[in-house]
Design a protein around this motif. Structure first.
Motif, PDB file in Angstrom:
ATOM      1  N   LEU A  79       0.843  -1.198   0.000  1.00  0.00           N
ATOM      2  CA  LEU A  79       0.000   0.000   0.000  1.00  0.00           C
ATOM      3  C   LEU A  79       0.879   1.249   0.000  1.00  0.00           C
ATOM      4  N   ALA A  80       1.947   1.194   0.817  1.00  0.00           N
ATOM      5  CA  ALA A  80       2.848   2.348   0.918  1.00  0.00           C
ATOM      6  C   ALA A  80       3.504   2.618  -0.427  1.00  0.00           C
ATOM      7  N   ILE A  81       3.882   1.546  -1.151  1.00  0.00           N
ATOM      8  CA  ILE A  81       4.547   1.727  -2.444  1.00  0.00           C
ATOM      9  C   ILE A  81       3.624   2.445  -3.422  1.00  0.00           C
ATOM     10  N   TYR A  82       2.351   2.025  -3.442  1.00  0.00           N
ATOM     11  CA  TYR A  82       1.396   2.717  -4.314  1.00  0.00           C
ATOM     12  C   TYR A  82       1.198   4.157  -3.859  1.00  0.00           C
ATOM     13  N   ALA A  83       1.151   4.347  -2.523  1.00  0.00           N
ATOM     14  CA  ALA A  83       0.865   5.676  -1.985  1.00  0.00           C
ATOM     15  C   ALA A  83       1.975   6.670  -2.322  1.00  0.00           C
ATOM     16  N   ILE A  84       3.252   6.259  -2.122  1.00  0.00           N
ATOM     17  CA  ILE A  84       4.334   7.205  -2.392  1.00  0.00           C
ATOM     18  C   ILE A  84       4.439   7.472  -3.890  1.00  0.00           C
ATOM     19  N   GLY A  85       3.983   6.505  -4.701  1.00  0.00           N
ATOM     20  CA  GLY A  85       4.015   6.734  -6.141  1.00  0.00           C
ATOM     21  C   GLY A  85       2.977   7.740  -6.574  1.00  0.00           C
ATOM     22  N   SER A  86       1.803   7.701  -5.959  1.00  0.00           N
ATOM     23  CA  SER A  86       0.756   8.587  -6.457  1.00  0.00           C
ATOM     24  C   SER A  86       0.883   9.979  -5.845  1.00  0.00           C
ATOM     25  N   ASP A  87       1.313  10.082  -4.609  1.00  0.00           N
ATOM     26  CA  ASP A  87       1.509  11.421  -4.028  1.00  0.00           C
ATOM     27  C   ASP A  87       2.406  11.336  -2.793  1.00  0.00           C
ATOM     28  N   PRO A  88       3.706  11.590  -2.972  1.00  0.00           N
ATOM     29  CA  PRO A  88       4.647  11.408  -1.856  1.00  0.00           C
ATOM     30  C   PRO A  88       4.319  12.311  -0.666  1.00  0.00           C
ATOM     31  N   VAL A  89       3.837  13.515  -0.927  1.00  0.00           N
ATOM     32  CA  VAL A  89       3.557  14.436   0.183  1.00  0.00           C
ATOM     33  C   VAL A  89       2.396  13.912   1.011  1.00  0.00           C
ATOM     34  N   ALA A  90       1.319  13.514   0.317  1.00  0.00           N
ATOM     35  CA  ALA A  90       0.168  12.976   1.028  1.00  0.00           C
ATOM     36  C   ALA A  90       0.565  11.719   1.792  1.00  0.00           C
ATOM     37  N   ALA A  91       1.411  10.885   1.164  1.00  0.00           N
ATOM     38  CA  ALA A  91       1.845   9.657   1.824  1.00  0.00           C
ATOM     39  C   ALA A  91       2.620   9.986   3.091  1.00  0.00           C
TER      40      ALA A  91
END
Lengths: 304, 338
Positions: A174-186
């Motif tokens: 989940l984290a890998i997808y999250a940092i890919g789509s928006d690192p700041v939000a992640a």
């Protein structure tokens, strides 16, 4: 993509009535290294990076395997393979650490590392050579379940299932997808962006190591230049397979299916009586067209 | 490398006043100084090495080789300034050289024109894809590279008639020199070109536009800039310069094959990056690229001189690119940070 794969298989069957189990075996054999390279690239691109050193890393493990396994029994070969997988994680993690620590764009870091890994591969084995025990080659070359499902196909399925399914289902996935789509939000939702990125590169390295082993198993030798093809072909495969270069979107099966399509394309062209060299042209046009169509679709959605 | 080991602190007034701060500010504003120092170090290393001798012959050979890379990297610089990248430059190089050689027996001017036309055509397609259809540059030029390889292979098998011949003019331009072999002819092509690009980027409206588009494409569009025209022009220019570099390489090696330019893709990107142009666009210039190309060339010849084996060469080459990019990011306070 799956439709395209089925269509191409259908065309092969239609154009050449003897297309059958044996040809599927050679297809799986030919597509195996590219599929693993595509998987490696996919994980990294999903995390918002890109790795231009996938090919040379594969070459490093290809030559390592071929050099160490040449006089080994099957047991020793498997032990070496396990060591290589661990080394793959470390090599990937090194790329990831360099990317996150230097804050230099990932494309530059991995470009520079592609020289380094290429040199390491040459250091390990200067000229094509080495080998592996027959049983190890059978891991890719033979068939054990049925003649329609070759070992190469199983090899691929096992690699993908054992590595990707647990990752995908975990917090890390989940984290890998999250940092890919928006690192700041992640970052704001409490994800350690750096560590997740390094992990994504490490998983990519693991897939690259699998790819290197697959190269050894399918070709039977080690070649320090064997990986060169796979960097850019892998990028083509992930783009065709629906992974967004912007990160955060896509999966691993799409790129793997795309790898099969890219491998099948020249064969089908030959069956149809077209010069097989046009497969490069078609590959290039396909890659661009897929992105273009995707771009137009989002554009329309936005204006609608 | 005088890059500070600590994480670069924001340049406050007090830091600037101190010695280290002043050095850092100087380097931030003029990163090219670091490169020139490195360049001089490499030359000194060449002179000090057992078989090394820095003389006019050495200079000629290096300038001759560097001109090819520098012209190729010029196109890459322009594209990167707008925030793009062109991965088809090496393929264009090969294609232009191959087409020229294949048509060499049918008149020199025609052969050269055909070779350059290949560049214009590819640039046009790349430009339309990126600027009009909004395909990511990486994918567009990667796909185009594959198309070129395929078409060129088919062409080499079916389309070539007559004996391949490298036109005399191209050979003289690529490998000849004058004034007792001190000045290579290709410098006569490279020097005005470099001057034009350096001046154009600084002083012309189009040059400033490249920086503006690379810095903030959206703001440019809102300000009334026709961004697509700028991008289209840049990709055409880049492919054209790649074709020119291809012809120089053809003259340099005096033979064309289907893999002629393959080794030039990564150095073209590396020269630009070492030269301090940001891959995200808007920052950099051609001056740094020139020094970058010179450094890569001199480094290559030094390693050849020291008889370093290929494997070590590649490792060193990669490490140096990485270290330079890293140091540059540190010195310039992390402009490459997203």
């Amino acid at each position: 993509m799956y439709l395209l794969l089925l269509a191409l298989l259908g065309m092969a069957r239609g154009a050449h009535s003897t297309y059958g189990a044996f040809d599927l075996q050679s297809l799986a054999l030919g597509a195996l290294p590219l599929a693993l390279a595509a998987a490696a690239q996919a994980v990294i691109v999903i995390s918002g990076g890109i790795d231009l050193s996938v090919g040379p890393v594969m070459a490093v493990f290809n030559v390592t395997a071929a050099r160490l396994m040449v006089d080994q029994e099957m047991g020793g070969a498997l032990l070496i393979a396990a060591g290589i997988l661990v080394a793959g994680v470390l090599a990937g993690a090194l790329n990831g650490v360099l990317v996150t620590a230097s804050r230099v764009p990932d494309i530059i870091v991995t470009l520079a590392m592609s020289f380094v890994w290429g040199g390491v591969a040459l250091l390990i084995l200067g000229t094509p050579g080495g080998g592996a025990p027959q049983q190890f080659l059978d891991l890719a070359g033979a068939t054990s379940l049925s003649e329609w499902i070759s070992n190469a196909f199983l090899f691929l399925a096992v690699c993908l299932a054992v590595i990707w399914i647990p990752v995908r289902r975990s917090r890390l996935g989940l984290a890998i997808y999250a940092i890919g789509s928006d690192p700041v939000a992640a970052f704001r939702s409490g994800i350690d962006v750096r560590r997740s990125k390094i992990a994504a590169y490490a998983i990519g390295g693991l897939f690259s190591a699998c790819g290197g082993l697959a190269l050894t198993a399918t070709t039977g030798i080690g070649d320090p230049l064997s990986g060169n093809l796979y960097t850019l072909a892998g990028v083509s495969a992930i783009v065709l397979g629906g992974v967004s270069l912007a990160g955060g979107r896509g999966g691993i099966l799409g790129p793997v299916a795309a790898a099969f399509v890219l491998t099948l394309l020249p064969t089908v062209l030959i069956f149809l009586g077209v010069d097989a060299n046009y497969s490069q042209v078609i590959q290039g046009v396909l890659v661009v067209a897929v992105v273009m169509v995707g771009g137009l679709a989002t554009l329309r959605r936005r204006t609608a | 490398m005088s890059a500070p080991q600590v994480a670069a602190p924001p340049p406050s007034r007090s830091a600037v006043a101190s010695g280290a701060g002043r050095v850092q500010r100087l380097l931030t504003e003029r990163p090219i100084i670091v490169l020139l120092v490195l360049f001089v170090v490499l030359i000194a290393a060449t002179e000090l090495s057992p078989d090394g001798d820095v003389n006019t012959g050495w200079a000629r050979a290096n300038v001759q080789a560097a001109a090819i890379l520098a012209i190729l990297a010029a196109g890459q610089t322009l594209v990167m300034l707008t925030g793009g990248i062109d991965l088809s430059v090496a393929n264009v190089m090969t294609a232009a050289a191959y087409v020229t050689a294949a048509n060499g027996s049918g008149g020199e001017a025609r052969a050269v024109a055909l070779g350059l036309a290949v560049g214009l055509l590819v640039g046009l397609v790349n430009g339309v894809g990126v600027a009009v259809f909004r395909v990511q540059p990486l994918i567009m030029t990667l796909g185009m590279g594959a198309v070129i390889v395929g078409v060129l292979t088919v062409y080499s098998q079916q389309g070539v008639s007559g004996t391949p011949l490298v036109p005399d003019a191209v050979r003289d331009l690529g490998s000849g020199s004058f004034l007792d072999g001190t000045i290579p002819y290709n410098l006569l092509l490279w020097a005005p070109l470099a001057g034009l690009i350096l001046y154009g980027l600084r002083a012309s409206g189009f040059g400033r536009m490249l920086y503006a588009v690379g810095d903030n494409e959206r703001a440019c569009r809102l300000a009334g800039v026709r961004v697509w025209q700028v991008q289209l022009t840049v990709y055409v220019l880049c492919a054209f310069l790649s074709a020119v570099a291809g012809l120089l390489l053809l003259g340099y090696t005096n033979a064309a094959d289907l893999e002629l330019g393959n080794n030039y893709l990564l150095p073209s990107v590396a020269a630009v990056v070492i030269g301090g142009t940001s891959i995200f666009g808007g920052v950099g210039g051609y001056g740094g690229t020139i020094v970058g190309a010179l450094i890569l060339t001199v480094l290559g010849s030094l390693l050849t001189l020291l008889d370093v084996e290929e494997a070590i060469r590649q490792v060193l080459y990669g490490t140096i690119i990485l270290v330079l990019a890293w140091a540059y990011t540190r010195v310039s306070g992390g402009t490459a940070d997203r």
